[in-house]
Design a protein around this motif. Structure first.
Motif, PDB file in Angstrom:
ATOM      1  N   SER A 164       0.825  -1.151  -0.107  1.00 39.07           N
ATOM      2  CA  SER A 164      -0.041  -0.297  -0.116  1.00 39.07           C
ATOM      3  C   SER A 164       0.639   1.175  -0.009  1.00 39.07           C
ATOM      4  N   ARG A 165       1.650   1.299  -0.910  1.00 34.68           N
ATOM      5  CA  ARG A 165       2.654   2.583  -1.108  1.00 34.68           C
ATOM      6  C   ARG A 165       1.737   3.935  -1.230  1.00 34.68           C
ATOM      7  N   TYR A 166       0.685   3.820  -1.921  1.00 37.97           N
ATOM      8  CA  TYR A 166      -0.518   4.667  -2.186  1.00 37.97           C
ATOM      9  C   TYR A 166      -1.603   4.043  -2.152  1.00 37.97           C
ATOM     10  N   ASP A 167      -2.698   5.234  -2.080  1.00 37.00           N
ATOM     11  CA  ASP A 167      -4.073   4.801  -2.240  1.00 37.00           C
ATOM     12  C   ASP A 167      -4.355   4.851  -3.753  1.00 37.00           C
ATOM     13  N   THR A 168      -4.744   3.497  -4.311  1.00 39.48           N
ATOM     14  CA  THR A 168      -4.881   3.548  -5.605  1.00 39.48           C
ATOM     15  C   THR A 168      -6.038   4.149  -6.416  1.00 39.48           C
ATOM     16  N   THR A 169      -7.025   4.911  -5.264  1.00 37.67           N
ATOM     17  CA  THR A 169      -7.986   5.741  -5.916  1.00 37.67           C
ATOM     18  C   THR A 169      -7.609   7.298  -5.821  1.00 37.67           C
TER      19      THR A 169
END
Length: 337
Positions: A164-169
């Motif tokens: 979860s390096r970044y929120d994909t949304t």
């Protein structure tokens, strides 16, 4: 988004950066061990770019580096039109990190026998607070058991349930201490229970060997593989205040190339590899008689004439060679009814 406003600078892992790091690493992340070739696009989205970008073409470094270094981008950085088209054509829907966290917490609740192991959720504002203490383990289970536990994300997209390096949304970067992926959790446990670089690397490799995911579209698959690789580097750097050596990065990339693979999840085969076969030639007319794929007619995983996807069994030796390189078809891991 997490209950923290800190952020890392860049969502997109650039293929040019991977190439600069090592051509071997980029080659590994593009490898398909089932076909012996590279993963392929498996989408029509890039065909306007010209030769080499059509649906069935392999993804090779020259197509995604140099002046083409911005061709593959995370979904959140794609145009809204492209996002909508992919949602319609491939049912591509990416899950917010708070939902991934809630569902991953249920997995751990079942494994640990208690709630709020890694973090505590706030369902009202979709945030979470990490557990600041070292993770404790229930009687009869150890941290090593947790690292060895098999985890898989089906139709993984950019693999938000794994790392979860970044929120994909939203595109918002998530600080290391706030991450909620299934592999993030394993690496946290490894970092809490090892002291030396050698021990950390050994157990990190075991964590990766027991973490799986599959995806249809080649660009998403590469993004997922890149995210898993960068996650390894980030956790190592946080633990030892330096980057891992290139040999260690290469081996993790090799594990990832086996465990995060390209597959039609409904059939267990390389996407689009099922076909009609010429069964025999009519002796009078000379015309070939065509037989459709039996698996496609029946449904399910069995009797397809496509290329069944293979995984590496990391814990078993090949009975013929004695080497630890036994391969197994994915469908053979599923119980037949």
């Amino acid at each position: 988004m997490p209950d923290n406003d800190n952020s890392y600078p860049c969502v997109d892992i650039r293929e040019n950066d991977l190439l600069e790091l090592s051509r071997d690493v980029l080659d590994a992340l593009l490898r398909d061990h089932t076909t012996g070739r590279n993963i392929f696009w498996a989408t029509h989205d890039y065909e306007a770019l010209g030769s080499g970008y059509d649906y069935h073409s392999e993804i090779v470094p020259e197509l995604i580096t140099g002046d083409n270094g911005m061709v593959i981008r995370p979904r959140v950085l794609k145009s809204k039109e492209n996002q909508t088209d992919r949602a319609k054509d491939m049912a591509e829907v990416f899950t917010p990190s708070w939902v991934c966290n809630a569902q991953n917490n249920l997995v751990d609740e079942a494994w640990f026998g208690r709630k709020d192991v890694f973090n505590t959720e706030n369902s009202e504002n979709h945030t979470w607070k990490p557990n600041p203490k070292h993770i404790s383990f229930p009687e009869g289970k150890t941290w090593r058991d947790y690292v060895r536990a098999t985890r898989m994300e089906m139709t993984c997209g950019e693999a938000p349930y794994l790392v979860s390096r970044y929120d994909t949304t939203t595109g918002k970067m998530i600080p290391l201490e706030q991450r909620i992926g299934l592999l993030d959790r394993k690496l946290r446990v490894v970092s809490e229970n090892t002291e030396t670089s050698g021990d950390w690397l050994d157990w990190a490799q075991i964590a990766y060997q027991n973490t799986y995911g599959f995806e249809w579209q080649g660009d998403n698959l590469l993004l997922a593989r890149e995210a898993l690789l960068w996650t390894f580097i980030e956790y190592y750097q946080a633990k030892f205040d330096k980057q891992p050596i290139l040999r260690s990065i290469k081996y993790i990339a090799y594990i990832i190339s086996w465990n995060i693979w390209q597959m039609d999840g409904l059939k267990g085969v390389v996407p689009g590899s099922c076909h009609e076969e010429i069964e025999m030639t009519d002796m009078f007319s000379g015309e070939g008689k065509r037989k459709p794929c039996q698996g496609c007619l029946d449904g399910g995983y069995y009797h397809h004439n496509g290329i069944y996807c293979k995984l590496r069994d990391w814990g078993a030796k090949d009975p013929l060679t004695g080497e630890n390189n036994r391969k197994i078809r994915f469908i053979d891991l599923i119980n037949k009814k």
